[in-house]
Every structure is written in C-alpha cells, then in structure tokens.
Design an enzyme around this catalytic site. Structure first.
Site, PDB file in Angstrom:
ATOM      1  N   TYR A 138       0.843  -1.200   0.000  1.00  0.00           N
ATOM      2  CA  TYR A 138       0.000   0.000   0.000  1.00  0.00           C
ATOM      3  C   TYR A 138       0.872   1.241   0.000  1.00  0.00           C
ATOM      4  O   TYR A 138       1.829   1.319   0.768  1.00  0.00           O
ATOM      5  CB  TYR A 138      -0.917   0.031   1.231  1.00  0.00           C
ATOM      6  N   GLU A 148      -0.754   4.586  -0.300  1.00  0.00           N
ATOM      7  CA  GLU A 148      -1.689   5.730  -0.360  1.00  0.00           C
ATOM      8  C   GLU A 148      -0.968   7.020  -0.043  1.00  0.00           C
ATOM      9  O   GLU A 148      -0.123   7.075   0.858  1.00  0.00           O
ATOM     10  CB  GLU A 148      -2.832   5.541   0.650  1.00  0.00           C
ATOM     11  N   ASP A 179      -8.626  15.056 -23.831  1.00  0.00           N
ATOM     12  CA  ASP A 179      -8.550  13.632 -23.522  1.00  0.00           C
ATOM     13  C   ASP A 179      -7.852  12.977 -24.704  1.00  0.00           C
ATOM     14  O   ASP A 179      -8.458  12.771 -25.754  1.00  0.00           O
ATOM     15  CB  ASP A 179      -9.961  13.075 -23.319  1.00  0.00           C
ATOM     16  N   LYS A 189      -2.838   2.397 -24.878  1.00  0.00           N
ATOM     17  CA  LYS A 189      -3.244   2.417 -26.285  1.00  0.00           C
ATOM     18  C   LYS A 189      -2.004   2.715 -27.143  1.00  0.00           C
ATOM     19  O   LYS A 189      -1.090   1.901 -27.166  1.00  0.00           O
ATOM     20  CB  LYS A 189      -4.388   3.406 -26.476  1.00  0.00           C
ATOM     21  N   ARG A 236      -1.986  -1.157 -18.882  1.00  0.00           N
ATOM     22  CA  ARG A 236      -3.358  -0.682 -18.808  1.00  0.00           C
ATOM     23  C   ARG A 236      -3.435   0.330 -17.661  1.00  0.00           C
ATOM     24  O   ARG A 236      -3.282  -0.044 -16.505  1.00  0.00           O
ATOM     25  CB  ARG A 236      -4.246  -1.896 -18.535  1.00  0.00           C
TER      26      ARG A 236
HETATM   27  C1  LIG Z   1     -10.146   4.606 -24.170  1.00  0.00           C
HETATM   28  C2  LIG Z   1     -10.630   5.943 -23.818  1.00  0.00           C
HETATM   29  C3  LIG Z   1     -10.877   6.319 -22.487  1.00  0.00           C
HETATM   30  C4  LIG Z   1     -11.002   5.339 -21.335  1.00  0.00           C
HETATM   31  O1  LIG Z   1     -10.038   4.513 -21.046  1.00  0.00           O
HETATM   32  P1  LIG Z   1     -10.268   3.259 -20.066  1.00  0.00           P
HETATM   33  O2  LIG Z   1      -8.888   3.015 -19.593  1.00  0.00           O
HETATM   34  O3  LIG Z   1     -10.840   2.182 -20.918  1.00  0.00           O
HETATM   35  O4  LIG Z   1     -11.189   3.665 -18.966  1.00  0.00           O
HETATM   36  C5  LIG Z   1     -11.166   7.639 -22.218  1.00  0.00           C
HETATM   37  N1  LIG Z   1     -11.244   8.539 -23.191  1.00  0.00           N
HETATM   38  C6  LIG Z   1     -11.069   8.212 -24.485  1.00  0.00           C
HETATM   39  C7  LIG Z   1     -11.164   9.288 -25.528  1.00  0.00           C
HETATM   40  C8  LIG Z   1     -10.778   6.905 -24.840  1.00  0.00           C
HETATM   41  O5  LIG Z   1     -10.640   6.586 -26.129  1.00  0.00           O
END
Ligand SMILES: *Cc1c(COP(=O)(O)O)cnc(C)c1O
Length: 442
Positions: free
Chosen positions: A53, A55, A199, A228, A234
C-alpha cells in the site's frame, strides 16, 4: 506456495493464457485502442510492487515502508514530465475513465456544464453519455462534426459554447481520424470563460512522438491512457500546469481512488522510458503511414473512410453503402483472423449494437513490424471478406467453420475451402512472419 510458477499454481488459468497467446499470435490486432506491451512493461506489471500500500504521494504517504515507492513514483513522474513537457503529472490514476472522473472532480461542481463531442460522433462515454457518471453528475452538452465533411466544425463548437456557457470544454475522441486543433479549442474556451481539457487517450503516442499537435500548452488538464498508442500498461495519467497540481492530485486521491497500483506505476515508468527513444518516434510515424496505406488499399476496393482518410492511427470505414452492418462485418473479419471493432459513424442510422462502420487501426500491427506492404494486403483481405464472406459458410464463427470443414459438414462440401478459411490461413501465415512474444516464461 509462494514460489510455485504460474503454471504449477493454477493450470486452468495458465491454459486460458496459453490459448490467448495463440490468439494474439495468429490473428491481426486491428483494434486501434489495443497494442502489444513490451516484456519489460509486462514484467513490471507482474512484479513485487503489487505487494504494498502506498496511499498518498511521494514524501507524504499514509503507510510506512514506502521509500522505494517514493523513488519509483518520482522517477515515473520525472520521465512523464520530460516526455510530455508538462509541469505536473499524476501517474497514479488507474484507468482513462477514472482519469476523466478525477479531472472533472478537480475542476467542476456537481451539475456543472460540460461541452464535449457526443459519443455517437466519436466521443467517449466519459464525455457526458447519460448512462455514465459524466452524464449523471454533470450537465452534458455536445458539439458535432460537420454533416458533410465529418470534420470538427470549430465555428459550431464556438456557437454551442456561447449558447451553453459550459464550465468545461472537452477536446478529444475515440473515433476521430483527423488532427484535433487544440489551439482553436483554447480560443473558444477563453471566449466563453470555460476550462479546457484534452482527452488524448487514443493519440497519446502520436503526441509524445511529435506526430500530432501537442495539447499540453493549451489545456488546463490533459488526460490519457497509457495502454493504447503509448504501448504501456493498462492505466492512465493526468497532466497539468503547476497551478492545477494540488487539485488534480487531490482529485485522484482521496477524490476517486485509494491505494495506487504501484506495479502499474512501475510499468508506466518503463513505458515512458521506451517512449523517449528514437525508435518510438519512428514507430509512431510508421503507425500513421501504415494507417494511410490501409486506407488507400480499402479506398481502391470501393470503401469510403469517414473524412476520406486519416491523419492518425485509425480509420473509420463507412459501410452504409455496403448492405452489411458494422457488427456483421466485424464478425466476418474475426472469422478470417482480423480482429476489428464495429463503430458508429457520424449521423449513423443504425443502433450502437449494429452500427454502419468499423474502426480499424494500426498501432498493434506496427508494433509487430508490419509496414505498408502488409497493410495493403490486409486491406485486400478485408475487402474480400466484407464483400464476399457471407456468400460462403462464413456466417459461422471460425471454430464452427473449422469443425464443419473437418466433419465434411459444410454446405460447400468436403475439400472445398471457404473464402473465410482460406484468408484465415493466409492471415496466420502473415502473422507467423511477424512473431510476437516467443514464449510465456522467459
Ligand atoms: C479509451 C478511452 C478512455 C477510457 O479509457 P479506459 O482506460 O478504458 O477507462 C477515455 N477517453 C477516451 C477518448 C478513450 O478513447
């Protein structure tokens, strides 16, 4: 027990993993939000850093024994700051969705207005979809893409912004194949006194490599995933200017999270280092060239990419003139070893479960080492499957196809190979030329 190998400790789960390795090896990963993480990234994720942990933040933890975690998190932070040229970064946030949740929490009050791209036009569900927290805790408003060009219509964004007077404008998408102009978004946000968040979950690798304009100078906050195009674990990060640092960190912990996943923080540190290499910049450029080659190949076969092509790692293929839904196309492609996802296209007349589009992308294939030549071939296979796959026994899932052929049970008869199984074989041959992970345990 502590020292049993995975295979000894749990043969059942291990066997499922072996099956999955075989699937990843022998099929083409065309989903643009997926990638193959390096062995170093995966080793960090599976490491002893999972045992503690931590935190709090470096130097201010709620648990004792965190000296190595402080060092680790500071290293991850320093690398991310260098990579993205940002003043502050939070590396603890668990996922892209939680990054957005923490970012909203840091910037907004319940019921505040958000202006974002709607999900059915390429936005993400955390950008205000009504079934998501973002659509329930805040008041979502949406801008759309131009009905003709399918490009973001910045004049319309400004008009909407003036009408809605949002506290926050969100720039960024999950299914937009073109450059996003963050500078114009900043001007719009300033004109209506809104905060601006980008984002960049999808395009982050391109941004890190300088292959897409950088949002950091223009935005209050920038959220991203790390799994990604960045090709890490992840997870996610939030970047911001120093003036936002405290609110962002508080937004993550204690706002929406408790203990950080320090094994994932370790893997993020590894991935930031990988992303600083020359090879990574070249990788991102090749992703785009590959995606454009795939688009070209599909255009030659009569397909229409939304906006006519791509500037990034994904294509949105409009199937509305093809007498096939996105769902059917994705299922046929999967049967042929090309794993792709269905996607709504802007102004889609079909439901989100059917859709009129597919969204192929090239980050994972490029990681395998494939180039334009292979993309061109994959485009031909995709076209053949989508145009003719249904004429054969192909509506069965591929294992059913295999079984049917093995039994001599198919309506095409014994010995006669279906188009789907022929292409599946060709796909497997191509995959064998571009191997991934040689085995699970080394
Ligand atoms: C993939 C994605 C997310 C979310 O990602 P997770 O890790 O699956 O929660 C947020 N915003 C956009 C634009 C995405 O393509």
């Amino acid at each position: 027990m502590l020292n049993h190998t995975f295979a000894q400790a749990d043969p059942q789960v291990y066997q499922i993993m072996e099956q999955e390795l075989e699937r990843q090896r022998s099929t083409l990963m065309l989903i643009p939000s997926e990638n193959y993480a390096s062995r170093a990234v995966m080793s960090a994720m599976g490491s002893i850093f999972t045992n503690k942990y931590a935190e709090g933040y470096p130097g201010a933890r709620y648990y004792n024994g965190c000296e190595n975690y402080d060092q680790l998190e500071n290293l991850a932070i320093e690398r991310a700051k260098e990579l993205f040229h940002c003043e502050h970064v939070n590396v603890q946030v668990h996922t892209g969705s939680q990054a957005n949740m923490a970012a909203y929490y840091a910037m907004l009050k319940l019921g505040d207005k958000i202006l974002a791209m709607s999900v059915d036009q390429g936005g993400h569900l955390t950008h205000g979809k009504k079934q998501n927290f973002s659509g329930q805790f805040y008041e979502p408003h949406f801008y759309s893409v131009d009905p003709e060009t399918h490009l973001i219509d910045y004049d319309q964004v400004l008009e909407k912004a003036k009408e809605v007077r949002p506290q926050l404008i969100v720039a960024g998408a999950s299914a937009y194949p073109r450059i996003i102009d963050f500078q114009i978004f900043r001007e719009i946000a300033d004109e209506v006194g809104a905060y601006l968040m980008a984002d960049i979950a999808h395009i982050v690798g391109l941004v890190a490599a300088g292959s897409h304009p950088d949002p950091v100078p223009y935005c209050d906050l920038v959220t991203s995933t790390t799994h990604k195009t960045l090709r890490g674990p992840r997870g996610a990060i939030i970047m911001c200017k120093q003036e936002w640092a405290e609110r962002v960190d508080q937004g993550v912990f204690p706002g929406v999270q408790a203990g950080p996943l320090m094994q994932i923080v370790a893997a993020k540190a590894v991935c930031f280092k990988e992303a600083q290499s020359f090879g990574f910049r070249e990788y991102q450029r090749q992703i785009i060239r590959n995606c454009q080659a795939l688009g070209q190949s599909l255009i030659e076969e009569g397909f229409e990419p939304v906006t006519g092509g791509t500037d990034n790692h994904l294509l949105l293929i409009d199937l509305s003139n093809k007498n096939i839904t996105g769902q059917e196309a994705a299922d046929l492609l999967e049967a042929a070893g090309m794993v792709c996802n269905k996607n709504l296209i802007p102004y889609d007349k079909r439901s989100p479960t059917e859709t009129s589009g597919i969204r192929p992308g090239t980050p994972a294939l490029t990681t395998r080492g494939m180039r334009e030549e292979q993309m061109y071939q994959i485009g031909k296979w995709m076209a053949e499957v989508i145009h003719h796959g249904r004429d054969t026994q192909a509506t069965m899932p591929f294992d059913a196809v295999d079984r049917a052929s093995a039994d001599g049970n198919s309506h095409k008869g014994r010995g006669e190979e279906s188009l789907i199984s022929r292409i599946r074989g060709e796909v497997a041959d191509l995959c064998a030329q571009f191997p991934i992970y040689l085995d699970l345990d080394d």
